[in-house]
Design a protein around this motif. Structure first.
Motif, PDB file in Angstrom:
ATOM      1  N   THR A 262      -2.981  10.624   8.384  1.00 28.47           N
ATOM      2  CA  THR A 262      -4.255  10.928   9.026  1.00 28.47           C
ATOM      3  C   THR A 262      -5.286  11.015   7.908  1.00 28.47           C
ATOM      4  O   THR A 262      -5.267  11.970   7.124  1.00 28.47           O
ATOM      5  CB  THR A 262      -4.193  12.260   9.798  1.00 28.47           C
ATOM      6  N   PRO A 263      -6.150   9.997   7.780  1.00 20.64           N
ATOM      7  CA  PRO A 263      -7.103   9.986   6.669  1.00 20.64           C
ATOM      8  C   PRO A 263      -7.864  11.303   6.540  1.00 20.64           C
ATOM      9  O   PRO A 263      -8.303  11.889   7.530  1.00 20.64           O
ATOM     10  CB  PRO A 263      -8.039   8.819   7.011  1.00 20.64           C
ATOM     11  N   GLY A 264      -7.968  11.746   5.298  1.00 19.66           N
ATOM     12  CA  GLY A 264      -8.698  12.976   5.005  1.00 19.66           C
ATOM     13  C   GLY A 264      -7.974  14.244   5.375  1.00 19.66           C
ATOM     14  O   GLY A 264      -8.511  15.335   5.185  1.00 19.66           O
ATOM     15  N   ALA A 265      -6.731  14.132   5.873  1.00 16.97           N
ATOM     16  CA  ALA A 265      -6.055  15.332   6.347  1.00 16.97           C
ATOM     17  C   ALA A 265      -4.598  15.457   5.906  1.00 16.97           C
ATOM     18  O   ALA A 265      -4.176  16.527   5.470  1.00 16.97           O
ATOM     19  CB  ALA A 265      -6.119  15.406   7.873  1.00 16.97           C
ATOM     20  N   GLN A 266      -3.821  14.363   6.034  1.00 18.39           N
ATOM     21  CA  GLN A 266      -2.380  14.507   5.828  1.00 18.39           C
ATOM     22  C   GLN A 266      -1.740  13.150   5.606  1.00 18.39           C
ATOM     23  O   GLN A 266      -2.177  12.142   6.163  1.00 18.39           O
ATOM     24  CB  GLN A 266      -1.773  15.182   7.064  1.00 18.39           C
ATOM     25  N   VAL A 267      -0.669  13.137   4.779  1.00 18.06           N
ATOM     26  CA  VAL A 267       0.185  11.962   4.650  1.00 18.06           C
ATOM     27  C   VAL A 267       1.617  12.462   4.486  1.00 18.06           C
ATOM     28  O   VAL A 267       1.870  13.403   3.733  1.00 18.06           O
ATOM     29  CB  VAL A 267      -0.228  11.032   3.482  1.00 18.06           C
ATOM     30  N   ARG A 268       2.537  11.852   5.234  1.00 17.33           N
ATOM     31  CA  ARG A 268       3.960  12.208   5.165  1.00 17.33           C
ATOM     32  C   ARG A 268       4.760  10.992   4.748  1.00 17.33           C
ATOM     33  O   ARG A 268       4.587   9.905   5.305  1.00 17.33           O
ATOM     34  CB  ARG A 268       4.476  12.719   6.504  1.00 17.33           C
ATOM     35  N   PHE A 269       5.646  11.206   3.782  1.00 19.84           N
ATOM     36  CA  PHE A 269       6.518  10.168   3.257  1.00 19.84           C
ATOM     37  C   PHE A 269       7.964  10.499   3.615  1.00 19.84           C
ATOM     38  O   PHE A 269       8.430  11.608   3.331  1.00 19.84           O
ATOM     39  CB  PHE A 269       6.413  10.100   1.727  1.00 19.84           C
ATOM     40  N   ARG A 270       8.698   9.544   4.204  1.00 13.46           N
ATOM     41  CA  ARG A 270      10.113   9.707   4.550  1.00 13.46           C
ATOM     42  C   ARG A 270      10.958   9.092   3.438  1.00 13.46           C
ATOM     43  O   ARG A 270      10.782   7.934   3.085  1.00 13.46           O
ATOM     44  CB  ARG A 270      10.396   9.007   5.891  1.00 13.46           C
ATOM     45  N   PHE A 271      11.889   9.859   2.865  1.00 12.89           N
ATOM     46  CA  PHE A 271      12.720   9.375   1.765  1.00 12.89           C
ATOM     47  C   PHE A 271      13.672   8.267   2.190  1.00 12.89           C
ATOM     48  O   PHE A 271      14.238   8.307   3.277  1.00 12.89           O
ATOM     49  CB  PHE A 271      13.555  10.511   1.166  1.00 12.89           C
ATOM     50  N   SER A 272      13.877   7.295   1.286  1.00 20.01           N
ATOM     51  CA  SER A 272      14.911   6.270   1.470  1.00 20.01           C
ATOM     52  C   SER A 272      15.853   6.215   0.262  1.00 20.01           C
ATOM     53  O   SER A 272      16.922   5.620   0.351  1.00 20.01           O
ATOM     54  CB  SER A 272      14.269   4.898   1.711  1.00 20.01           C
ATOM     55  N   ALA A 273      15.497   6.838  -0.845  1.00 17.83           N
ATOM     56  CA  ALA A 273      16.364   6.911  -2.027  1.00 17.83           C
ATOM     57  C   ALA A 273      15.829   8.027  -2.918  1.00 17.83           C
ATOM     58  O   ALA A 273      14.644   8.363  -2.838  1.00 17.83           O
ATOM     59  CB  ALA A 273      16.358   5.580  -2.780  1.00 17.83           C
ATOM     60  N   PRO A 274      16.671   8.601  -3.732  1.00 17.46           N
ATOM     61  CA  PRO A 274      18.039   8.243  -4.054  1.00 17.46           C
ATOM     62  C   PRO A 274      19.015   8.580  -2.930  1.00 17.46           C
ATOM     63  O   PRO A 274      18.647   9.233  -1.944  1.00 17.46           O
ATOM     64  CB  PRO A 274      18.357   9.055  -5.302  1.00 17.46           C
ATOM     65  N   ARG A 275      20.246   8.105  -3.117  1.00 13.13           N
ATOM     66  CA  ARG A 275      21.287   8.307  -2.110  1.00 13.13           C
ATOM     67  C   ARG A 275      21.457   9.802  -1.825  1.00 13.13           C
ATOM     68  O   ARG A 275      21.480  10.618  -2.745  1.00 13.13           O
ATOM     69  CB  ARG A 275      22.607   7.718  -2.614  1.00 13.13           C
TER      70      ARG A 275
END
Length: 174
Positions: free
Chosen positions: A67-80
């Motif tokens: 959400t620009p100016g408010a939040q960013v969420r990143f979902r992990f794919s690595a490391p194992r």
């Protein structure tokens, strides 16, 4: 290992919009939040937005929501073994005071159940405190109480081949 909830908070004397712009700059050519002068640069496959993939160093993720100016969420794919996410968010406390948060939620599975507490979390904590220092510097021009790397973090960085610290002796934004 059970779930890890790791929260970092910095209250900044700046309006929400100004702090939100820091989040929006992540991985861009004018990134004002990520301390790439001291840590592996955050790189994404495209502009910051849902679906962009990338990471920093060996940590890989995709943007799950933004959400620009408010939040960013990143979902992990690595490391194992990394099962979880990390996110930056801004919260207005008043017209000129904003809380910037970084939340990591991780349910580590083997081998991350061993490496997370020994390696990844100490490095993560140091990196995020450097992000928050950089945010404070960007919006106020100073850092009231700069974070310091512990001897353990400095040793981990040396083993990982990361450069030795030249901490806030100059403005990395200049």
């Amino acid at each position: 290992m059970r779930r890890i909830d790791n929260l970092h908070v910095r209250v900044l004397a700046a309006p929400r919009q100004q702090v939100g712009e820091l989040i929006d700059s992540l991985s861009g050519s004018q990134d004002m939040l990520w301390p790439s002068h001291a840590w592996p640069k955050m790189r994404l496959s495209g502009p910051l937005g849902a679906g962009a993939e990338g990471g920093h160093g060996p940590i890989r993720y995709r943007v799950e929501s933004c959400t620009p100016g408010a939040q960013v969420r990143f979902r992990f794919s690595a490391p194992r073994g990394f099962d979880g996410f990390h996110e930056f968010a801004v919260h207005s406390l008043s017209a000129d005071v904003t809380r910037l948060t970084h939340l990591l939620v991780l349910r580590p599975r083997f081998p991350a159940s061993i490496t997370a507490p020994l390696v990844w979390l100490p490095l993560h904590d140091a990196l995020i405190e450097d992000c928050l220092d950089l945010a404070e510097l960007a919006v106020t021009g100073t850092i009231a109480e700069p974070a310091r790397w512990s001897p353990y973090v400095r040793a981990l960085r040396a083993v990982a081949g990361l450069p030795a610290a030249t901490r806030w002796f100059r403005n990395p934004l200049a």
